[in-house]
Motif scaffolding. Structure first.
Motif, PDB file in Angstrom:
ATOM      1  N   GLN A  31       0.116  -0.659   2.757  1.00  0.00           N
ATOM      2  CA  GLN A  31       1.711  -0.867   2.962  1.00  0.00           C
ATOM      3  C   GLN A  31       2.400  -0.305   1.770  1.00  0.00           C
ATOM      4  OE1 GLN A  31       3.085  -3.114   4.910  1.00  0.00           O
ATOM      5  NE2 GLN A  31       1.019  -3.180   5.851  1.00  0.00           N
ATOM      6  N   ILE A  32       1.922   0.107   0.682  1.00  0.00           N
ATOM      7  CA  ILE A  32       2.578   1.052  -0.200  1.00  0.00           C
ATOM      8  C   ILE A  32       2.924   2.367   0.530  1.00  0.00           C
ATOM      9  CG2 ILE A  32       2.262   2.516  -2.651  1.00  0.00           C
ATOM     10  CD1 ILE A  32       0.740   0.031  -3.465  1.00  0.00           C
ATOM     11  N   ILE A  33       1.968   2.919   1.054  1.00  0.00           N
ATOM     12  CA  ILE A  33       2.308   4.270   1.755  1.00  0.00           C
ATOM     13  C   ILE A  33       3.167   4.049   3.101  1.00  0.00           C
ATOM     14  CG2 ILE A  33       1.313   5.954   3.357  1.00  0.00           C
ATOM     15  CD1 ILE A  33      -1.266   5.730   1.507  1.00  0.00           C
ATOM     16  N   LYS A  34       3.050   3.067   3.883  1.00  0.00           N
ATOM     17  CA  LYS A  34       3.933   2.485   5.180  1.00  0.00           C
ATOM     18  C   LYS A  34       5.246   2.598   4.387  1.00  0.00           C
ATOM     19  CE  LYS A  34       4.290  -0.597   8.831  1.00  0.00           C
ATOM     20  NZ  LYS A  34       3.712  -1.843   9.288  1.00  0.00           N
ATOM     21  N   CYS A  35       5.765   1.850   3.287  1.00  0.00           N
ATOM     22  CA  CYS A  35       6.782   1.514   3.058  1.00  0.00           C
ATOM     23  C   CYS A  35       7.283   2.852   2.106  1.00  0.00           C
ATOM     24  CB  CYS A  35       6.989   0.564   1.816  1.00  0.00           C
ATOM     25  SG  CYS A  35       6.640  -1.329   2.773  1.00  0.00           S
ATOM     26  N   GLY A  36       6.567   3.802   1.938  1.00  0.00           N
ATOM     27  CA  GLY A  36       7.083   4.946   1.163  1.00  0.00           C
ATOM     28  C   GLY A  36       7.277   4.874  -0.189  1.00  0.00           C
ATOM     29  N   LEU A  37       6.608   3.526  -0.748  1.00  0.00           N
ATOM     30  CA  LEU A  37       6.953   3.548  -2.344  1.00  0.00           C
ATOM     31  C   LEU A  37       6.372   4.620  -3.138  1.00  0.00           C
ATOM     32  CD1 LEU A  37       6.398  -0.387  -2.241  1.00  0.00           C
ATOM     33  CD2 LEU A  37       8.533   0.811  -2.706  1.00  0.00           C
ATOM     34  N   HIS A  38       5.045   5.184  -2.738  1.00  0.00           N
ATOM     35  CA  HIS A  38       4.516   6.168  -3.368  1.00  0.00           C
ATOM     36  C   HIS A  38       5.297   7.541  -3.310  1.00  0.00           C
ATOM     37  CE1 HIS A  38       4.076   7.357   0.959  1.00  0.00           C
ATOM     38  NE2 HIS A  38       3.822   8.547   0.467  1.00  0.00           N
ATOM     39  N   LYS A  39       6.103   7.778  -2.392  1.00  0.00           N
ATOM     40  CA  LYS A  39       7.031   8.978  -2.333  1.00  0.00           C
ATOM     41  C   LYS A  39       7.960   8.572  -3.572  1.00  0.00           C
ATOM     42  CE  LYS A  39       8.867  12.181   0.725  1.00  0.00           C
ATOM     43  NZ  LYS A  39       9.280  12.268   2.175  1.00  0.00           N
ATOM     44  N   PHE A  62      -1.553   7.496  -6.998  1.00  0.00           N
ATOM     45  CA  PHE A  62      -2.177   8.365  -6.254  1.00  0.00           C
ATOM     46  C   PHE A  62      -3.568   8.526  -5.835  1.00  0.00           C
ATOM     47  CE2 PHE A  62       2.160   9.344  -5.792  1.00  0.00           C
ATOM     48  CZ  PHE A  62       2.312   9.872  -4.440  1.00  0.00           C
ATOM     49  N   LYS A  63      -4.363   8.320  -6.951  1.00  0.00           N
ATOM     50  CA  LYS A  63      -5.778   8.230  -6.921  1.00  0.00           C
ATOM     51  C   LYS A  63      -6.240   7.055  -6.127  1.00  0.00           C
ATOM     52  CE  LYS A  63      -9.957   8.216  -9.640  1.00  0.00           C
ATOM     53  NZ  LYS A  63     -10.502   8.057 -11.219  1.00  0.00           N
ATOM     54  N   GLY A  64      -5.564   6.038  -6.452  1.00  0.00           N
ATOM     55  CA  GLY A  64      -6.001   4.484  -5.967  1.00  0.00           C
ATOM     56  C   GLY A  64      -5.542   4.678  -4.493  1.00  0.00           C
ATOM     57  N   LEU A  65      -4.344   5.313  -4.026  1.00  0.00           N
ATOM     58  CA  LEU A  65      -4.173   5.396  -2.580  1.00  0.00           C
ATOM     59  C   LEU A  65      -5.115   6.278  -1.909  1.00  0.00           C
ATOM     60  CD1 LEU A  65      -0.016   5.690  -2.876  1.00  0.00           C
ATOM     61  CD2 LEU A  65      -1.601   3.627  -2.315  1.00  0.00           C
ATOM     62  N   ASP A  74      -1.354  10.738   5.094  1.00  0.00           N
ATOM     63  CA  ASP A  74      -0.016  10.741   5.053  1.00  0.00           C
ATOM     64  C   ASP A  74       0.486  11.319   3.690  1.00  0.00           C
ATOM     65  OD1 ASP A  74      -0.009   9.631   7.598  1.00  0.00           O
ATOM     66  OD2 ASP A  74       0.607   7.696   6.940  1.00  0.00           O
ATOM     67  N   LEU A  75      -0.237  11.048   2.714  1.00  0.00           N
ATOM     68  CA  LEU A  75       0.229  11.603   1.394  1.00  0.00           C
ATOM     69  C   LEU A  75       0.102  13.071   1.306  1.00  0.00           C
ATOM     70  CD1 LEU A  75      -2.264   9.421  -0.970  1.00  0.00           C
ATOM     71  CD2 LEU A  75       0.115   8.873  -0.174  1.00  0.00           C
ATOM     72  N   SER A  76      -0.444  13.926   2.126  1.00  0.00           N
ATOM     73  CA  SER A  76      -0.566  15.369   2.053  1.00  0.00           C
ATOM     74  C   SER A  76       0.517  15.858   3.004  1.00  0.00           C
ATOM     75  CB  SER A  76      -1.785  15.767   2.492  1.00  0.00           C
ATOM     76  OG  SER A  76      -2.331  15.263   3.858  1.00  0.00           O
ATOM     77  N   ASN A  77       0.893  14.754   3.949  1.00  0.00           N
ATOM     78  CA  ASN A  77       1.863  15.293   5.110  1.00  0.00           C
ATOM     79  C   ASN A  77       3.150  15.200   4.609  1.00  0.00           C
ATOM     80  OD1 ASN A  77      -0.198  16.051   6.769  1.00  0.00           O
ATOM     81  ND2 ASN A  77      -0.340  13.837   7.618  1.00  0.00           N
ATOM     82  N   ASP A  78       3.462  14.173   3.767  1.00  0.00           N
ATOM     83  CA  ASP A  78       4.936  13.756   3.227  1.00  0.00           C
ATOM     84  C   ASP A  78       5.323  14.438   2.328  1.00  0.00           C
ATOM     85  OD1 ASP A  78       3.991  12.409   1.298  1.00  0.00           O
ATOM     86  OD2 ASP A  78       4.382  10.422   1.909  1.00  0.00           O
ATOM     87  N   GLY A  79       4.701  15.007   1.629  1.00  0.00           N
ATOM     88  CA  GLY A  79       4.985  16.183   0.502  1.00  0.00           C
ATOM     89  C   GLY A  79       4.974  15.361  -1.008  1.00  0.00           C
ATOM     90  N   SER A  80       4.285  14.016  -1.000  1.00  0.00           N
ATOM     91  CA  SER A  80       4.451  13.347  -2.137  1.00  0.00           C
ATOM     92  C   SER A  80       3.372  13.847  -2.905  1.00  0.00           C
ATOM     93  CB  SER A  80       4.228  11.744  -1.993  1.00  0.00           C
ATOM     94  OG  SER A  80       3.152  11.536  -1.001  1.00  0.00           O
ATOM     95  N   LEU A  81       2.157  14.164  -2.306  1.00  0.00           N
ATOM     96  CA  LEU A  81       0.882  14.632  -3.072  1.00  0.00           C
ATOM     97  C   LEU A  81       1.239  15.957  -3.800  1.00  0.00           C
ATOM     98  CD1 LEU A  81      -2.049  13.992  -3.722  1.00  0.00           C
ATOM     99  CD2 LEU A  81      -2.614  15.509  -1.709  1.00  0.00           C
ATOM    100  N   THR A  82       2.128  16.593  -3.136  1.00  0.00           N
ATOM    101  CA  THR A  82       2.714  18.101  -3.951  1.00  0.00           C
ATOM    102  C   THR A  82       3.561  17.845  -5.280  1.00  0.00           C
ATOM    103  OG1 THR A  82       2.789  19.015  -1.722  1.00  0.00           O
ATOM    104  CG2 THR A  82       3.898  20.198  -3.361  1.00  0.00           C
ATOM    105  N   GLN A 102      -6.493  15.745  -9.137  1.00  0.00           N
ATOM    106  CA  GLN A 102      -7.757  16.644  -8.836  1.00  0.00           C
ATOM    107  C   GLN A 102      -8.644  15.651  -7.675  1.00  0.00           C
ATOM    108  OE1 GLN A 102      -9.408  18.439 -12.063  1.00  0.00           O
ATOM    109  NE2 GLN A 102      -8.400  20.121 -11.950  1.00  0.00           N
ATOM    110  N   GLU A 103      -8.634  14.664  -8.451  1.00  0.00           N
ATOM    111  CA  GLU A 103      -9.718  13.287  -7.596  1.00  0.00           C
ATOM    112  C   GLU A 103      -8.845  13.054  -6.282  1.00  0.00           C
ATOM    113  OE1 GLU A 103     -13.161  11.294  -6.911  1.00  0.00           O
ATOM    114  OE2 GLU A 103     -12.888  12.718  -8.436  1.00  0.00           O
ATOM    115  N   ALA A 104      -7.657  12.582  -6.255  1.00  0.00           N
ATOM    116  CA  ALA A 104      -6.985  12.543  -5.131  1.00  0.00           C
ATOM    117  C   ALA A 104      -7.107  13.500  -4.168  1.00  0.00           C
ATOM    118  CB  ALA A 104      -5.511  11.952  -5.542  1.00  0.00           C
ATOM    119  N   ILE A 105      -6.588  14.734  -4.635  1.00  0.00           N
ATOM    120  CA  ILE A 105      -6.991  15.917  -3.774  1.00  0.00           C
ATOM    121  C   ILE A 105      -8.184  16.000  -2.939  1.00  0.00           C
ATOM    122  CG2 ILE A 105      -6.568  18.460  -3.546  1.00  0.00           C
ATOM    123  CD1 ILE A 105      -4.319  17.904  -5.401  1.00  0.00           C
TER     124      ILE A 105
END
Length: 139
Positions: A31-39, A62-65, A74-82, A102-105
């Motif tokens: 849900q956090i990702i779906k709502c864009g809160l991570h971004k 981000f590690k938790g997600l 989706d984290l790598s597709n929406d630019g937020s991981l960058t 590093q762990e998330a990546i």
């Protein structure tokens, strides 16, 4: 935008820490990702580039997600991981931030590989199920 005061900084830290804590639950993580809160957290942490605690919280989120969300690609597709990766560069002397990023990546890269491998297996299975004995004889 609210002015940065010790109080607003504390509220921001608390809200982001709550999201990071919720990211340990797969349904909440999705849900956090779906709502864009991570971004939003990643963007705020980058804007406040001198707030090391916020960067730690964002990297933990981000590690938790990456660990718990099935839609973590989706984290790598929406630019937020960058954006979070940029935080790791800013705070390159903070082992917690760097290791979380590093762990998330690492997790997302592994899941991408698994997905690509699964798609390839599905394609092969589909093609093999479509083959007839005559088709195999022609090859």
């Amino acid at each position: 935008i609210l002015p940065i005061t010790p109080e607003t900084r504390q509220v921001l830290h608390s809200m982001c820490a709550t999201l990071a804590g919720l990211s340990g639950d797969p349904e909440c993580a999705e849900q956090i990702i779906k709502c864009g809160l991570h971004k939003l957290v990643a963007e705020i942490a980058l804007e406040r580039g001198d707030d090391e605690l916020l960067a730690e919280i964002a990297s933990s989120l981000f590690k938790g997600l990456a660990t718990h969300a099935s839609n973590c690609l989706d984290l790598s597709n929406d630019g937020s991981l960058t954006a979070v990766g940029q935080l790791a560069k800013i705070f390159d002397d903070n082992d917690l931030i760097v290791s979380n990023v590093q762990e998330a990546i690492k997790i997302i890269t592994a899941k991408k590989g698994d997905r690509e491998e699964n798609v390839q297996k599905l394609v092969e299975l589909t093609l093999s199920s479509l083959e007839t004995t005559d088709d195999r004889d022609k090859v």
